[in-house]
Design a protein around this motif. Structure first.
Motif, PDB file in Angstrom:
ATOM      1  N   ASN A   1       0.815  -1.210   0.000  1.00 51.98           N
ATOM      2  CA  ASN A   1       0.000   0.000   0.000  1.00 51.98           C
ATOM      3  C   ASN A   1       0.848   1.258   0.000  1.00 51.98           C
ATOM      4  O   ASN A   1       0.630   2.187   0.794  1.00 51.98           O
ATOM      5  N   PHE A   2       1.823   1.262  -0.920  1.00 58.19           N
ATOM      6  CA  PHE A   2       2.690   2.422  -1.106  1.00 58.19           C
ATOM      7  C   PHE A   2       2.887   2.719  -2.586  1.00 58.19           C
ATOM      8  O   PHE A   2       2.900   1.803  -3.421  1.00 58.19           O
ATOM      9  N   PHE A   3       3.056   3.998  -2.855  1.00 57.43           N
ATOM     10  CA  PHE A   3       3.472   4.465  -4.172  1.00 57.43           C
ATOM     11  C   PHE A   3       4.938   4.900  -4.094  1.00 57.43           C
ATOM     12  O   PHE A   3       5.435   5.261  -3.021  1.00 57.43           O
ATOM     13  N   TYR A   4       5.575   4.864  -5.248  1.00 61.54           N
ATOM     14  CA  TYR A   4       6.924   5.429  -5.361  1.00 61.54           C
ATOM     15  C   TYR A   4       6.779   6.838  -5.901  1.00 61.54           C
ATOM     16  O   TYR A   4       6.126   7.065  -6.931  1.00 61.54           O
ATOM     17  N   LEU A   5       7.378   7.788  -5.208  1.00 63.60           N
ATOM     18  CA  LEU A   5       7.196   9.204  -5.506  1.00 63.60           C
ATOM     19  C   LEU A   5       8.492   9.797  -6.043  1.00 63.60           C
ATOM     20  O   LEU A   5       9.551   9.675  -5.427  1.00 63.60           O
ATOM     21  N   ALA A   6       8.398  10.442  -7.201  1.00 60.56           N
ATOM     22  CA  ALA A   6       9.544  11.133  -7.792  1.00 60.56           C
ATOM     23  C   ALA A   6       9.006  12.256  -8.669  1.00 60.56           C
ATOM     24  O   ALA A   6       7.790  12.485  -8.723  1.00 60.56           O
ATOM     25  N   ASP A   7       9.876  12.948  -9.338  1.00 65.05           N
ATOM     26  CA  ASP A   7       9.443  14.051 -10.200  1.00 65.05           C
ATOM     27  C   ASP A   7       8.507  13.530 -11.291  1.00 65.05           C
ATOM     28  O   ASP A   7       8.881  12.659 -12.070  1.00 65.05           O
ATOM     29  N   GLN A   8       7.280  14.049 -11.318  1.00 59.95           N
ATOM     30  CA  GLN A   8       6.260  13.681 -12.299  1.00 59.95           C
ATOM     31  C   GLN A   8       5.821  12.218 -12.194  1.00 59.95           C
ATOM     32  O   GLN A   8       5.198  11.671 -13.105  1.00 59.95           O
ATOM     33  N   ILE A   9       6.122  11.577 -11.048  1.00 53.46           N
ATOM     34  CA  ILE A   9       5.780  10.162 -10.887  1.00 53.46           C
ATOM     35  C   ILE A   9       5.161   9.937  -9.510  1.00 53.46           C
ATOM     36  O   ILE A   9       5.682  10.398  -8.491  1.00 53.46           O
ATOM     37  N   ARG A  10       4.068   9.232  -9.476  1.00 55.73           N
ATOM     38  CA  ARG A  10       3.554   8.590  -8.254  1.00 55.73           C
ATOM     39  C   ARG A  10       2.916   7.291  -8.708  1.00 55.73           C
ATOM     40  O   ARG A  10       1.761   7.248  -9.112  1.00 55.73           O
ATOM     41  N   SER A  11       3.700   6.229  -8.647  1.00 58.54           N
ATOM     42  CA  SER A  11       3.273   4.945  -9.208  1.00 58.54           C
ATOM     43  C   SER A  11       3.347   3.851  -8.154  1.00 58.54           C
ATOM     44  O   SER A  11       4.210   3.870  -7.271  1.00 58.54           O
ATOM     45  N   ARG A  12       2.451   2.878  -8.291  1.00 57.95           N
ATOM     46  CA  ARG A  12       2.357   1.806  -7.308  1.00 57.95           C
ATOM     47  C   ARG A  12       3.586   0.913  -7.307  1.00 57.95           C
ATOM     48  O   ARG A  12       4.182   0.639  -8.346  1.00 57.95           O
ATOM     49  N   ILE A  13       3.905   0.439  -6.107  1.00 59.97           N
ATOM     50  CA  ILE A  13       4.974  -0.542  -5.939  1.00 59.97           C
ATOM     51  C   ILE A  13       4.330  -1.923  -5.871  1.00 59.97           C
ATOM     52  O   ILE A  13       3.374  -2.145  -5.110  1.00 59.97           O
ATOM     53  N   VAL A  14       4.833  -2.863  -6.673  1.00 60.37           N
ATOM     54  CA  VAL A  14       4.312  -4.232  -6.670  1.00 60.37           C
ATOM     55  C   VAL A  14       5.474  -5.209  -6.551  1.00 60.37           C
ATOM     56  O   VAL A  14       6.628  -4.884  -6.887  1.00 60.37           O
ATOM     57  N   LEU A  15       5.170  -6.406  -6.063  1.00 60.27           N
ATOM     58  CA  LEU A  15       6.177  -7.456  -5.960  1.00 60.27           C
ATOM     59  C   LEU A  15       5.874  -8.522  -6.994  1.00 60.27           C
ATOM     60  O   LEU A  15       4.804  -9.132  -6.986  1.00 60.27           O
ATOM     61  N   GLU A  16       6.831  -8.742  -7.904  1.00 58.04           N
ATOM     62  CA  GLU A  16       6.688  -9.752  -8.947  1.00 58.04           C
ATOM     63  C   GLU A  16       7.967 -10.562  -9.051  1.00 58.04           C
ATOM     64  O   GLU A  16       9.043  -9.993  -9.303  1.00 58.04           O
ATOM     65  N   ASP A  17       7.864 -11.856  -8.819  1.00 59.17           N
ATOM     66  CA  ASP A  17       9.022 -12.761  -8.919  1.00 59.17           C
ATOM     67  C   ASP A  17      10.182 -12.282  -8.054  1.00 59.17           C
ATOM     68  O   ASP A  17      11.353 -12.229  -8.493  1.00 59.17           O
TER      69      ASP A  17
ATOM     70  N   ILE B   1      14.633   2.693   0.955  1.00 58.31           N
ATOM     71  CA  ILE B   1      13.786   3.225   2.039  1.00 58.31           C
ATOM     72  C   ILE B   1      14.630   3.962   3.060  1.00 58.31           C
ATOM     73  O   ILE B   1      14.258   5.048   3.530  1.00 58.31           O
ATOM     74  N   GLU B   2      15.769   3.396   3.408  1.00 61.74           N
ATOM     75  CA  GLU B   2      16.655   4.046   4.389  1.00 61.74           C
ATOM     76  C   GLU B   2      17.212   5.361   3.865  1.00 61.74           C
ATOM     77  O   GLU B   2      17.274   6.358   4.589  1.00 61.74           O
ATOM     78  N   ASN B   3      17.615   5.364   2.614  1.00 61.30           N
ATOM     79  CA  ASN B   3      18.279   6.553   2.057  1.00 61.30           C
ATOM     80  C   ASN B   3      17.285   7.630   1.605  1.00 61.30           C
ATOM     81  O   ASN B   3      17.595   8.827   1.668  1.00 61.30           O
ATOM     82  N   HIS B   4      16.109   7.197   1.137  1.00 58.12           N
ATOM     83  CA  HIS B   4      15.142   8.156   0.566  1.00 58.12           C
ATOM     84  C   HIS B   4      13.713   7.838   1.023  1.00 58.12           C
ATOM     85  O   HIS B   4      12.856   7.495   0.199  1.00 58.12           O
ATOM     86  N   PRO B   5      13.419   7.979   2.293  1.00 53.98           N
ATOM     87  CA  PRO B   5      12.053   7.678   2.753  1.00 53.98           C
ATOM     88  C   PRO B   5      11.006   8.595   2.128  1.00 53.98           C
ATOM     89  O   PRO B   5       9.843   8.216   2.023  1.00 53.98           O
ATOM     90  N   GLU B   6      11.447   9.778   1.683  1.00 53.21           N
ATOM     91  CA  GLU B   6      10.507  10.722   1.062  1.00 53.21           C
ATOM     92  C   GLU B   6       9.951  10.202  -0.255  1.00 53.21           C
ATOM     93  O   GLU B   6       8.940  10.717  -0.757  1.00 53.21           O
ATOM     94  N   ARG B   7      10.567   9.170  -0.819  1.00 53.06           N
ATOM     95  CA  ARG B   7      10.098   8.620  -2.090  1.00 53.06           C
ATOM     96  C   ARG B   7       8.972   7.602  -1.904  1.00 53.06           C
ATOM     97  O   ARG B   7       8.446   7.088  -2.906  1.00 53.06           O
ATOM     98  N   PHE B   8       8.604   7.339  -0.671  1.00 56.78           N
ATOM     99  CA  PHE B   8       7.581   6.325  -0.408  1.00 56.78           C
ATOM    100  C   PHE B   8       6.319   7.016   0.106  1.00 56.78           C
ATOM    101  O   PHE B   8       6.295   7.597   1.189  1.00 56.78           O
ATOM    102  N   SER B   9       5.292   6.939  -0.732  1.00 57.30           N
ATOM    103  CA  SER B   9       4.062   7.680  -0.481  1.00 57.30           C
ATOM    104  C   SER B   9       2.937   6.717  -0.094  1.00 57.30           C
ATOM    105  O   SER B   9       2.558   5.855  -0.882  1.00 57.30           O
ATOM    106  N   PRO B  10       2.383   6.845   1.104  1.00 55.25           N
ATOM    107  CA  PRO B  10       1.312   5.933   1.521  1.00 55.25           C
ATOM    108  C   PRO B  10       0.026   6.177   0.747  1.00 55.25           C
ATOM    109  O   PRO B  10      -0.308   7.315   0.421  1.00 55.25           O
TER     110      PRO B  10
END
Length: 529
Positions: A276-292, A313-322
């Motif tokens: 239940n998190f998105f990855y946040l960056a410039d012009q991006i907020r996209s879902r994180i999924v686990l595949e293989d 996550i440790e280095n850039h927690p700001e990139r993880f958007s609930p």
């Protein structure tokens, strides 16, 4: 100004779930922790006092955010008090809707402000700060890019992607010009427009501009506005981010609660995902999924092994958007919060979360239903009086109102109820005779009865239509009045506050401030005289 109160469960525009929570329906009692009373806060204080809140980081972030704003000693004092262990918060939150969007944005804030004031009066040994959280990480631009003012839609056209709070304010110039034209040049129009234009021209990002606008509108009441898309705050959230991404507990917990809600007669609200998190960056907020065994960011080329994801996550927690499932957890990790003030839909989300909060070891706050209200200006009040409707009646369905008006104001008998009864009595005798001759004829006779009753109903409808034509002007006035007072169901979900501020000025805010009490579970009607 007349102030009227109506029982919440007598307002048909509210959902059954909303009414059930607000009226303390026992079926929902297992899904929240505290009764909504001022006395129950004594237990909330005790429970939240056990939480390990990093107040120093919270104050540091707020002071950094407020450096850009022209603020008051009152707000700065509120921020400083958050360092103290006997200071708590009550929170409301919303996306950064264009120019505050619908009225309930404003009602939420005053509900939280007044709840904090009541708590400060009741519990003088503690201090409670009202907090408004800007949901600037959301990426659904179409939800925030418009406002409705005097039946006109103000629309922000912008091609940027990603989190709406990070979007640039430069593209707002056309809609600001349109707003100025709609508002006109009165004293109140100039006052409110200057606040809006100052916010959306002085600040580069939309989130910061909205934060400043809310601050300017409410700083005199001691409201603190917090933007939670912040690296320092998200660093406090790292343990929960890791657990959710790597262990994925929330989906199972929430789905189990949703099944219990269905058994109790209610449906599920949120759609929990495995992560239940998105990855946040410039012009991006996209879902994180686990595949293989690889963590992927949808619609991008970004991929992470577990070790790489942990390092990210440790280095850039700001990139993880609930998302909506984890946002309440984040909020309660960061804030010394007692209660969340929200609308019916929001609180329905929260009612699915109690087991999730318990899993993460976080106290579940009191859920307080914000105030709901209808504002009837002088012009519409006169129309209401002229038509002859009383206030409870105006909430009824438009067509039912029209029928009631026509029946009340006609000299003709429009009902064919007696004639239908006569037909039924006539056919009872026919059925009896038919059965004596051939029991199989009963179905045929009843079919003929149904045809005749349907024909009479059709004639009854034609009588009503003919009578309506005689009252066409008033009927059009009824439709117009309903459309003005109940656009898209309820005024508070559609109209912007500036339509009322334009006529009332600061007195509009003072009226709301004096009357919105979220512990009073009644619907308010403000009727101008």
């Amino acid at each position: 100004m007349q102030i009227h109160h109506f029982p919440f469960d007598e307002i048909p525009q509210f959902s059954a779930r909303d009414i059930a929570y607000t009226t303390a329906d026992e079926r929902l009692r297992p899904f929240y922790k505290y009764e909504v009373t001022i006395e129950a806060f004594e237990q909330v204080f005790q429970d939240k006092s056990k939480a390990n809140i990093n107040r120093e980081v919270l104050v540091e972030v707020l002071k950094e955010q407020y450096e850009a704003f022209k603020t008051s000693d009152l707000v700065l004092s509120q921020i400083e008090k958050l360092r103290e262990k006997n200071t708590f918060t009550v929170v409301t939150a919303h996306q950064p809707s264009l120019f505050t969007g619908p009225l309930y944005f404003i009602y939420k804030i005053f509900s939280a402000i007044n709840l904090a004031e009541q708590l400060n009066a009741k519990y003088s040994d503690r201090h409670i700060v009202p907090i408004f959280v800007i949901g600037g990480e959301d990426h659904d631009f179409n939800e925030i890019n418009h406002a409705h003012l005097f039946s006109k839609e103000l629309l922000w056209v912008n091609e940027e992607k990603g989190a709406v709070g990070a979007m640039k304010t430069a593209s707002l110039q056309p809609v600001l010009a349109e707003l100025k034209e709609i508002l006109g040049n009165s004293e109140n129009a100039t006052t409110i427009y200057e606040k809006v234009v100052r916010s959306f021209t002085q600040f580069e990002t939309y989130g910061q501009a909205t934060q400043n606008l809310v601050h300017e509108l409410f700083q005199q009441y001691g409201l603190v506005v917090l933007g939670m898309n912040n690296a320092k705050l998200k660093r406090l959230f790292i343990p929960q981010v890791k657990e959710e991404i790597f262990e994925q507990p929330s989906q199972t917990l929430i789905q189990a609660t949703q099944e219990e809600l269905i058994e109790a007669g209610f449906g599920g609200q949120a759609h929990p995902r495995e992560i239940n998190f998105f990855y946040l960056a410039d012009q991006i907020r996209s879902r994180i999924v686990l595949e293989d065994d690889i963590y992927k960011v949808l619609d991008t080329d970004l991929n992470f092994t577990r070790a790489e994801m942990e390092q990210e996550i440790e280095n850039h927690p700001e990139r993880f958007s609930p998302n909506v499932v984890m946002r309440p957890i984040y909020q309660e990790v960061v804030l010394p919060n007692l209660a969340y003030v929200g609308g019916g839909g929001e609180l329905a989300y929260w009612q699915e979360r109690q087991s999730q909060f318990a899993h993460f070891g976080i106290n579940f706050p009191m859920l307080v239903r914000r105030n709901s209200a209808l504002w009837i200006d002088k012009g519409n009040a006169k129309k209401l009086n002229k038509i002859g409707f009383d206030l409870p009646t105006i909430f009824d369905d438009t067509e039912e109102l029209i029928k009631a008006y026509v029946k009340e104001n006609t000299e003709n008998e429009l009902s064919l109820k007696q004639e239908k009864l006569s037909v039924q009595q006539l056919f009872e005798g026919i059925v009896a005779k038919a059965i004596e001759i051939d029991p199989g004829l009963k179905k045929t006779v009843l079919g003929e009865q149904a045809k005749l009753l349907n024909s009479i109903s059709a004639l009854e409808a034609k009588l009503m239509r003919a009578e309506k034509n005689r009252h066409e002007i008033t009927i059009n006035q009824i439709r117009s009045l309903k459309e003005r007072l109940f656009p898209s169901g309820l005024q508070e979900r559609y109209d912007n506050f500036m339509a009322f501020y334009l006529k009332q000025g600061d007195a509009y805010f003072e009226t709301l401030k004096s009357n919105l009490n979220p512990l009073d579970k009644r619907f308010l009607v403000f009727l101008e005289e």
